[in-house]
Design an enzyme around this catalytic site. Structure first.
Site, PDB file in Angstrom:
ATOM      1  N   HIS A 156       0.834  -1.224   0.000  1.00 16.66           N
ATOM      2  CA  HIS A 156       0.000   0.000   0.000  1.00 16.66           C
ATOM      3  C   HIS A 156       0.864   1.268   0.000  1.00 16.66           C
ATOM      4  CE1 HIS A 156      -3.390  -2.682   1.134  1.00 16.66           C
ATOM      5  NE2 HIS A 156      -2.450  -3.269   1.857  1.00 16.66           N
ATOM      6  N   SER A 277      15.284  21.807 -15.917  1.00 15.36           N
ATOM      7  CA  SER A 277      14.098  22.618 -16.171  1.00 15.36           C
ATOM      8  C   SER A 277      14.534  23.939 -16.771  1.00 15.36           C
ATOM      9  CB  SER A 277      13.359  22.850 -14.852  1.00 15.36           C
ATOM     10  OG  SER A 277      12.605  24.036 -14.913  1.00 15.36           O
ATOM     11  N   LYS A 283      16.367  21.955 -10.772  1.00  8.39           N
ATOM     12  CA  LYS A 283      15.697  20.705 -11.129  1.00  8.39           C
ATOM     13  C   LYS A 283      16.580  19.690 -11.840  1.00  8.39           C
ATOM     14  CE  LYS A 283      11.791  19.629 -10.688  1.00  8.39           C
ATOM     15  NZ  LYS A 283      10.623  20.075 -11.430  1.00  8.39           N
ATOM     16  N   GLU A 290       9.966   8.680 -16.765  1.00 15.42           N
ATOM     17  CA  GLU A 290       8.580   9.130 -17.002  1.00 15.42           C
ATOM     18  C   GLU A 290       8.131   8.789 -18.413  1.00 15.42           C
ATOM     19  OE1 GLU A 290       8.131  13.348 -15.766  1.00 15.42           O
ATOM     20  OE2 GLU A 290       9.957  12.979 -14.629  1.00 15.42           O
TER      21      GLU A 290
END
Ligand code: ARG
Length: 465
Positions: A156, A277, A283, A290
């Protein structure tokens, strides 16, 4: 030049419609397979006496010339010639003149396209297995380095029990090994020659289907000519195997994305597999993970696209079947590059072992240890569970963990608890003691790694034979 099928037509095809119906913009990817099929076919036409040796030799020489031109990038594919089969045949005609027209004896584009696709999938399966094997090797190497690296195991997405990071990685190895087995089975259905089924019913010519199958390297042939031209199961299997593979990669990528976040900091991706970024200078984004996660969507889409095309399709060939190719090409490209990127990303990833281990020291992931400790001393497990649950609640309220509870307090709770409880509660001990077969105990993880190395060694000796 008139259409190869133009005899019964009086008027030309509407231009937009011609482009709509053409597949050459994408099926040119099967150029090599198409030429290979034609070579096998003409060789057989001569050995069965359907064509003379002289005719066959001229056609073969012509095919080789077309092949050389194709490899040299000198072939310009034309929409007017619709698909790869008619583009190649038209080129052959340019090379050798009217004898080229004899190549299509006892053949149809229906068995030809299916042959090309079987050959193409076979080549792609070999490449897929190769890259998949490479990734599995990367996983085994990573797991070998981290048998004794402790991390929280989750259920979980909550800390559940401490585990070995190597064990976690080997779970992915097992998943990818099943993928490899599925692709291997896929080969069985790809490795069947449809050539000689002709349009759908076979042919009146005395062809030798076994000969063409052998010449193209197929180990089997379709026993039903209608099935041969209508079957796209081997592509659906590829798309479905690819979907399961991408689902696995996407689960792994999701974890990597979490692990890179400030909240986890379990791993650091190398610069070569991260991006920045344009506005936030700090970043470092796990874009590649992804993207692989995202690309699973298009692979599932390709599977559903073809399943939908095939649904309710009457036998035998229908032009709908031309819609089987783009999803197949796109899926192959997607999985092959995803496998490469995944291997590179994992091989260069830094594992922040102390962060991982420390996160199991400030949590309740050792609660099962305390319950098992009491159960092993004879307390019914359900009772032990209840006692430990109450201890967890007490600790939560006090703002500390089970390992911080003094022995005096433990002995008030149960006289079964002795000083050795603190070693039992240690997360490393908790991992090491899980020696049940396939568990996270160090020896069990090493056992899995040894088995995997053996499997990979056997696979590479099979593929190099
Ligand atoms: N381009 C066609 C395809 O990809 C080849 C087969 C065409 N056959 C036919 N009877 N129109 O499916």
């Amino acid at each position: 030049m008139a259409k190869l099928w133009g005899g019964r037509f009086e008027a030309g095809l509407d231009k937009k419609t011609e482009a709509f119906g053409a597949s050459i913009t994408f099926d040119q990817k099967m150029a090599r397979q198409d030429l290979k099929g034609s070579l096998a076919h003409v060789t057989m036409l001569a050995s069965t006496g359907i064509l003379t040796d002289q005719e066959a030799e001229e056609i073969k020489a012509g095919i080789r010339k077309v092949e050389a031109k194709y490899e040299a990038g000198q072939i310009e594919f034309k929409i007017e010639n619709e698909d790869i089969h008619m583009n190649m045949e038209t080129y052959l005609h340019t090379e050798i003149g009217s004898v080229a027209g004899k190549l299509h004896t006892a053949r149809s584009r229906n068995d030809q396209v299916s042959t090309d696709m079987h050959l193409w999938i076979k080549d792609t399966l070999v490449e897929t297995q190769d890259k998949l094997q490479n990734l599995r090797e990367v996983l085994v190497a990573l797991a070998s380095d981290h048998v004794e690296t402790i991390m929280p195991g989750y259920t979980h997405l909550q800390h559940a029990q401490p585990i070995s990071f190597g064990h976690h990685i080997m779970a992915y190895y097992s998943m990818l090994t099943r993928d490899a087995e599925r692709f291997a089975f896929n080969m069985k259905h790809a490795d069947i020659s449809p050539l000689g089924a002709a349009a759908l019913a076979g042919t009146t010519f005395p062809i030798d289907r076994k000969e063409t199958a052998a010449l193209m390297g197929f180990s089997d042939l379709y026993v039903n000519s209608i099935d041969a031209v209508s079957d796209r199961d081997f592509i659906l299997e590829f798309l479905s195997n690819a979907s399961i593979l991408m689902m696995h990669l996407s689960r792994f990528c999701e974890e990597i994305i979490l692990w890179c976040s400030h909240e986890y900091q379990f791993v650091t991706l190398s610069d070569a597999f991260s991006t920045g970024s344009s506005i936030m200078p700090q970043k470092k984004n796990p874009d590649m993970a992804e993207l692989i996660r995202g690309k699973s969507g298009r692979v599932y889409g390709n599977l559903f696209g073809l399943l939908t095309v095939m649904k309710s399709l009457p036998l035998a060939y229908n032009k709908d079947l031309q819609e089987d190719k783009e999803g197949m090409f796109d899926t192959a490209e997607t999985i092959l590059t995803s496998l490469d990127v995944m291997s590179g990303m994992l091989a260069t990833m830094t594992v922040n072992t102390s962060v991982m281990a420390e996160s199991t020291e400030k949590d309740f992931s050792n609660a099962t240890e305390l319950a098992d400790y009491l159960a092993a001393k004879g307390l019914p497990f359900r009772k032990a569970h209840e006692i430990v649950g109450e201890m967890v609640l007490e600790c939560s309220k006090a703002g500390h963990y089970l390992q911080d509870v003094p022995l005096t307090r433990y002995q008030e709770v149960s006289e079964l608890i002795e000083a050795d409880i603190y070693d039992t509660l240690n997360s490393r001990t908790a991992v090491a003691r899980r020696t049940s077969f396939g568990g996270t105990g160090f020896d069990q993880v090493k056992m899995q790694i040894d088995l995997a190395k053996e499997t990979l060694k056997n696979e590479s000796s099979v593929s190099s034979n």
